[in-house]
Design an enzyme around this catalytic site. Structure first.
Site, PDB file in Angstrom:
ATOM      1  N   SER A  93     -17.080 -33.474 -30.989  1.00 22.53           N
ATOM      2  CA  SER A  93     -15.663 -33.844 -30.910  1.00 22.53           C
ATOM      3  C   SER A  93     -15.277 -35.241 -31.358  1.00 22.53           C
ATOM      4  O   SER A  93     -14.096 -35.534 -31.468  1.00 22.53           O
ATOM      5  CB  SER A  93     -15.161 -33.645 -29.481  1.00 22.53           C
ATOM      6  OG  SER A  93     -14.785 -32.321 -29.326  1.00 22.53           O
ATOM      7  N   SER A  96     -12.460 -32.117 -30.728  1.00 22.39           N
ATOM      8  CA  SER A  96     -11.270 -32.192 -29.917  1.00 22.39           C
ATOM      9  C   SER A  96     -10.596 -33.576 -29.923  1.00 22.39           C
ATOM     10  O   SER A  96      -9.442 -33.676 -29.510  1.00 22.39           O
ATOM     11  CB  SER A  96     -11.620 -31.826 -28.475  1.00 22.39           C
ATOM     12  OG  SER A  96     -12.515 -32.777 -27.921  1.00 22.39           O
ATOM     13  N   LYS A 119      -8.458 -41.569 -25.882  1.00 19.33           N
ATOM     14  CA  LYS A 119      -8.288 -40.116 -25.748  1.00 19.33           C
ATOM     15  C   LYS A 119      -7.791 -39.783 -24.342  1.00 19.33           C
ATOM     16  O   LYS A 119      -8.204 -40.427 -23.365  1.00 19.33           O
ATOM     17  CB  LYS A 119      -9.645 -39.442 -26.026  1.00 19.33           C
ATOM     18  CG  LYS A 119      -9.616 -37.922 -26.071  1.00 19.33           C
ATOM     19  CD  LYS A 119     -10.989 -37.386 -26.488  1.00 19.33           C
ATOM     20  CE  LYS A 119     -11.038 -35.876 -26.528  1.00 19.33           C
ATOM     21  NZ  LYS A 119     -12.365 -35.366 -26.957  1.00 19.33           N
TER      22      LYS A 119
HETATM   23  N1  GLN Z   1     -15.778 -27.956 -30.565  1.00 22.43           N
HETATM   24  C1  GLN Z   1     -16.731 -27.935 -29.507  1.00 22.43           C
HETATM   25  C2  GLN Z   1     -16.172 -27.135 -28.362  1.00 22.43           C
HETATM   26  O1  GLN Z   1     -15.176 -26.557 -28.514  1.00 22.43           O
HETATM   27  C3  GLN Z   1     -17.077 -29.320 -29.097  1.00 22.43           C
HETATM   28  C4  GLN Z   1     -16.027 -29.970 -28.302  1.00 22.43           C
HETATM   29  C5  GLN Z   1     -16.379 -31.347 -27.855  1.00 22.43           C
HETATM   30  O2  GLN Z   1     -17.278 -31.982 -28.402  1.00 22.43           O
HETATM   31  N2  GLN Z   1     -15.682 -31.791 -26.827  1.00 22.43           N
HETATM   32  O3  GLN Z   1     -16.707 -27.083 -27.305  1.00 22.43           O
END
Ligand code: GLN
Length: 503
Positions: A179, A155, A80
């Site tokens: 994420s 994400s 990532k």
């Molecule tokens: N979707 C969640 C957020 O927007 C989690 C994101 C993540 O785990 N990095 O913060």
């Protein structure tokens, strides 16, 4: 599709070690798959074709010379784009870091390479990991390989899509509120968020430092165990990493868990859940029961999901997370000021304050700005007690609920997300609806416990379904063994989207 792409990471590793396939052949096949498919999927921000081929040839030479090979020797993986690598860029899919070249490798990137993995490229994500659909990337929206009009989740959407589309053998992502697990669920792959402190965060660009954790996205449970074993462990560069031995996750995988106690989370199994997802969880209950496990109903009152008259979901966990995570993000992202790192405005500015504000206004996307403002507000004097401090107290209550549940259970079973992968653009106009995608994953990060998303087949419309298993702190071994039990009994593994078959 070549036979090589069909192998799991473990299968490929063994085939390379046995001399049946060379690391160079495998890397070439994956690079060709990326070339053929990534125009449609947009999983990668950057590919390191030449470097990857060079590394693969080194592995092949090592093998020919009879040298000992690492646990991931010759396995092509994706990383990532918020995990620093001393080669290529680490952009966090943000304009502000568009041309940022990290001066060092994150511990996880270093560990992957010292285990012999070949890093193919850096994967797309929501900007600074803020989002649930990978649409918040400043560069491109990644597409779901099962249906390219749908999101891959986020994400870590690029990592999940790359694994699902066979554009890497496995990948790593980060999970702050879901994420890894939610995109894994949307793309039909296994996604594991380890216990906070199990994997070093050194070189992971910080979002919510008390929540962030790196973990694997893989085709099956065995590959997840293999990857976790390679990246876990204490690191003196990360004071929050824990000095505890790393168990042999892979070796213990097939040991059946005697008298497994599976907790079914009452509050998550509610009316508001999508019918097909509820049926998938029910089917998992049956699978465990048939395998001799005891099913215990457990309650997580402070993570409970409520539905108002209009059908809108809400939960303390989501409210708590969006205070803690934004507060930490507002502090972590203060470093992007146009002086230390990344983008600096080209405009003529009068003073340093204007330089900061112009650079930040140009460099950050809307969602990141929204979070910085929310977090700054929650931490500001006069509001700190009402918001941030209150959120910390709720976080403790959430954690206490889990501690209680694990007194009687080995693992907890629940959904990953309230629905299957949604359409591109469906939730972009309403941040709250987007935030609710993480209603079943967020409390896990607040509690610091491990969680894994496992494929549970396909919905009627052909999109992946998934279930989530949660474990107690540092109980990844049990968690993976329980996940493996489900995988073996359900026969659902290594789901392959049409796009791959056509290739
Ligand atoms: N979707 C969640 C957020 O927007 C989690 C994101 C993540 O785990 N990095 O913060």
């Amino acid at each position: 599709m070549s036979d090589i792409l069909n192998l799991s990471a473990l299968g490929l590793r063994d085939a390379i070690a046995a001399g049946e396939v060379s690391a160079a052949e495998a890397t070439r096949d994956y690079l060709d798959a990326i070339e053929a498919m990534d125009k449609k999927v947009c999983a990668y921000n950057e590919i390191f074709a030449e470097r990857a081929m060079g590394r693969a040839e080194e592995i092949d030479k090592k093998r020919s010379a009879g040298k000992t090979l690492g646990a991931l020797a010759g396995v092509p993986v994706a990383v990532k784009d918020n995990i620093c690598t001393s080669f290529g860029r680490t952009s966090c899919s943000s304009k502000i870091l568009e041309n940022f070249h990290a001066p060092y490798d994150a511990t996880v990137a270093g560990k992957l390479e010292s285990a012999g993995a070949i890093i193919l490229g850096k994967t797309n994500m929501d900007e600074f990991a803020m989002g649930s659909s990978t649409e918040n990337s400043a560069f491109n929206a990644t597409r779901n390989p099962w249906d390219t009009s749908h999101v891959p989740g986020g994400s870590s959407g690029g990592s999940a899509a790359a694994v699902a589309a066979r554009m890497c053998a496995a990948a790593v992502g980060s999970d702050t509120g879901g994420s890894i697990r939610q995109p894994a669920a949307f793309c039909g792959v296994v996604g594991l968020k380890p216990t906070y402190g199990r994997v070093s965060r050194y070189g992971l660009v910080a979002f919510g430092s008390s929540l962030d954790q790196i973990g694997p996205l893989a085709r099956d449970v065995a590959d997840s165990a293999l990857l976790l074993g390679a990246i876990a462990g204490h690191d003196t560069h990360d004071s929050t990493s824990i000095d505890r031995p790393v168990p042999e996750y892979l070796a213990s995988l097939d040991k059946p868990v005697e008298k497994l106690r599976v907790g079914l989370v009452k509050e998550f199994h509610s009316e508001s859940l999508d019918d097909e997802i509820r049926a998938a969880v029910d089917k998992a209950v049956k699978i465990y029961r048939d395998a001799g496990a005891e099913i215990i109903e457990v309650s997580l009152p402070h993570s409970r999901v409520d539905t108002d008259e209009g059908g809108q979901l809400s939960s303390y966990a989501v409210a708590c997370y969006y205070l803690v995570a934004t507060a930490e993000a507002s502090s972590n992202l203060a470093r992007y000021d146009g002086v230390h790192y990344g983008h600096r405005t080209a405009d003529k500015v009068g003073d340093i304050i204007e330089l900061y504000s112009r650079s930040r206004a140009e460099g950050f996307g809307d969602e990141v700005k929204r979070r910085i403002m929310l977090g700054t507000y929650a931490l500001s004097s006069g509001y700190y007690d009402a918001y941030y401090l209150k959120a910390l107290k709720v976080r403790r209550l959430i954690k206490n609920d889990f501690d209680k549940a694990f007194e009687n259970c080995d693992v907890l079973l629940c959904p990953v997300a309230p629905e299957t992968a949604f359409k591109i653009g469906e939730k972009t106009a309403d941040p709250l609806t987007m935030y609710l995608s993480d209603i079943y994953t967020i409390s896990v990060n607040l509690a610091g416990i491990p969680g894994v998303s496992i494929p549970a087949g396909l919905s009627e419309s052909g999109l992946p379904l998934a279930v989530q298993l949660l474990g107690n702190v540092f109980a990844e071994e049990t968690l993976l063994r329980a996940a493996r039990m489900y995988e073996m009994a359900s026969g659902i593994t290594r789901l392959t989207p049409e796009i791959v078959k056509e290739n």
